[in-house]
Design a protein around this motif. Structure first.
Motif, short mmCIF file in Angstrom:
data_model
loop_
_atom_site.label_atom_id
_atom_site.label_comp_id
_atom_site.label_asym_id
_atom_site.label_seq_id
_atom_site.Cartn_x
_atom_site.Cartn_y
_atom_site.Cartn_z
N LYS A 1 0.85 -1.21 0.00
CA LYS A 1 0.00 0.00 0.00
C LYS A 1 0.88 1.25 0.00
O LYS A 1 0.60 2.23 -0.69
N ASP A 2 1.96 1.22 0.76
CA ASP A 2 2.87 2.36 0.84
C ASP A 2 3.48 2.63 -0.54
O ASP A 2 3.55 3.78 -0.99
N PHE A 3 3.89 1.55 -1.23
CA PHE A 3 4.47 1.71 -2.57
C PHE A 3 3.45 2.34 -3.51
O PHE A 3 3.74 3.32 -4.21
N VAL A 4 2.24 1.78 -3.52
CA VAL A 4 1.20 2.26 -4.44
C VAL A 4 0.87 3.73 -4.15
O VAL A 4 0.66 4.53 -5.07
N ALA A 5 0.87 4.09 -2.87
CA ALA A 5 0.56 5.48 -2.50
C ALA A 5 1.62 6.45 -3.04
O ALA A 5 1.31 7.60 -3.35
N HIS A 6 2.87 5.97 -3.17
CA HIS A 6 3.96 6.83 -3.68
C HIS A 6 4.09 6.77 -5.20
O HIS A 6 4.89 7.51 -5.78
N CYS A 7 3.37 5.87 -5.83
CA CYS A 7 3.56 5.60 -7.27
C CYS A 7 2.58 6.45 -8.09
O CYS A 7 1.37 6.36 -7.90
N ALA A 8 3.13 7.23 -9.02
CA ALA A 8 2.27 8.13 -9.82
C ALA A 8 1.24 7.35 -10.63
O ALA A 8 0.11 7.80 -10.81
N VAL A 9 1.62 6.18 -11.12
CA VAL A 9 0.68 5.38 -11.92
C VAL A 9 -0.35 4.70 -11.00
O VAL A 9 -1.42 4.27 -11.44
N GLY A 10 -0.05 4.60 -9.71
CA GLY A 10 -1.03 4.16 -8.73
C GLY A 10 -1.27 2.66 -8.66
O GLY A 10 -2.34 2.21 -8.28
N ARG A 11 -0.28 1.89 -9.03
CA ARG A 11 -0.42 0.43 -8.93
C ARG A 11 0.95 -0.22 -8.91
O ARG A 11 1.97 0.45 -9.19
N THR A 12 0.97 -1.51 -8.57
CA THR A 12 2.21 -2.27 -8.69
C THR A 12 2.43 -2.61 -10.17
O THR A 12 1.51 -2.49 -10.99
N GLY A 13 3.66 -3.03 -10.51
CA GLY A 13 4.00 -3.29 -11.92
C GLY A 13 3.79 -4.74 -12.31
O GLY A 13 3.54 -5.60 -11.47
N ARG A 14 3.90 -4.98 -13.61
CA ARG A 14 3.76 -6.35 -14.12
C ARG A 14 5.10 -6.80 -14.71
O ARG A 14 5.87 -5.99 -15.24
N ALA A 15 5.31 -8.13 -14.67
CA ALA A 15 6.57 -8.68 -15.18
C ALA A 15 6.76 -8.35 -16.66
O ALA A 15 7.88 -8.07 -17.10
N ASP A 16 5.68 -8.32 -17.43
CA ASP A 16 5.84 -8.05 -18.87
C ASP A 16 6.30 -6.60 -19.11
O ASP A 16 6.96 -6.32 -20.12
#
Ligand SMILES: NC(=O)c1ccc[n+]([C@@H]2O[C@H](COP(=O)([O-])OP(=O)(O)OC[C@H]3O[C@@H](n4cnc5c(N)ncnc54)[C@H](OP(=O)(O)O)[C@@H]3O)[C@@H](O)[C@H]2O)c1
Length: 240
Positions: free
Chosen positions: A197-212
């Motif tokens: 949640k902390d990461f997502v809150a700091h991330c401009a795109v607002g989500r975790t990333g995908r392997a692809d």
């Protein structure tokens, strides 16, 4: 994209590794990947990606690794691209970390990566060219609550990238690293919910990333399309 190139991906049966192998294959590369414990996944990947090759490799066994890479060169002649993707994390608070934990993560993430690189580079020098893409982590570049041992080994990957890019420039070998943020699956799996949640809150795109998303950037850095990018750490974190 890396069309026609021979790409060697370490940890090819892991979460991001599979995505890298698939993307490189989709872009027309000949894919060689290493696996350690996941023979079944390796067999599935070989069946899925025609023309691919699997090599059993443990980063903790340096002499055997050297023999495996020599044998690989004898078989394929050339490796155009090395993707240093294999790595481990350790989700444990600092007071619980013992000497053997530090030894293990440094042996896999730093020493293992170093010796794979050294042995593959010998062939690249012979063949007068190549590209190396190291998989670092935001843990090694930014201040987040991540396992300290993991963070210090990933920071080393960025030092490795700078020094290698400088030393290998005279042989026409480019070296870059990708710096993924928190990616779904793989070592990201062990991250506690509150930290996600902390990461997502700091991330401009607002989500975790995908392997692809990591894999596509690696394909670009592996290809001649990135011929003027060298010695860089490319963040893939949605904007932190
Ligand atoms: N997922 C994330 O959020 C994230 C974020 C930033 C960076 N990364 C980096 O991305 C890379 C791939 O991680 P992942 O998330 O895909 O994790 P993963 O699914 O656990 O994959 C790790 C790969 O490394 C291999 N490996 C581990 N120890 C090894 C050893 N001693 N010798 C040879 N291979 C070994 C594993 O093989 P076995 O399974 O057979 O042991 C596996 O194929 C790592 O370098 C990681 O630090 C991941």
């Amino acid at each position: 994209m890396p069309r026609g190139k021979t790409v060697f991906v370490t940890g090819g049966t892991g979460h991001i590794g599979i995505a890298i192998c698939r993307a490189c294959h989709r872009h027309g590369a000949r894919v060689i990947f290493s696996y350690r414990r996941q023979r079944r996944i390796a067999e599935q990947l070989l069946a899925e990606l025609p023309g691919s090759l699997a090599v059993e490799l443990d980063l903790l066994d340096v002499p055997a690794m050297q023999r495996a890479i020599d044998a690989l060169y004898a078989q394929v002649g050339i490796i155009d691209v090395l993707v240093n993707n294999a790595g481990i994390s350790q989700v444990m608070p600092l007071p619980l970390v013992e000497e053997e934990d530090v030894d293990l993560i440094m042996d896999v993430n730093i020493k293992g990566t170093f010796f794979v690189t050294k042995n593959v580079v010998k062939g690249m020098i012979r063949n007068k060219g190549g590209a190396i893409v190291n998989v670092g982590s935001i843990a090694g570049t930014r201040m987040f609550e991540v396992p300290v041992t993991y963070a210090m080994t990933k920071a080393a990957i960025h030092g490795l990238t700078f020094a290698l890019a400088s030393e290998l420039k005279r042989f026409g070998i480019r070296v870059n690293s990708v710096v993924p943020g928190l990616i779904d699956g793989g070592v990201g799996e062990g991250v506690p919910e509150a930290l996600k949640k902390d990461f997502v809150a700091h991330c401009a795109v607002g989500r975790t990333g995908r392997a692809d998303e990591v894999a596509e950037t690696i394909c670009f850095l592996a290809s001649d399309k990135s011929s003027y990018i060298n010695g860089q750490n490319i963040a893939i974190d949605g904007g932190i």
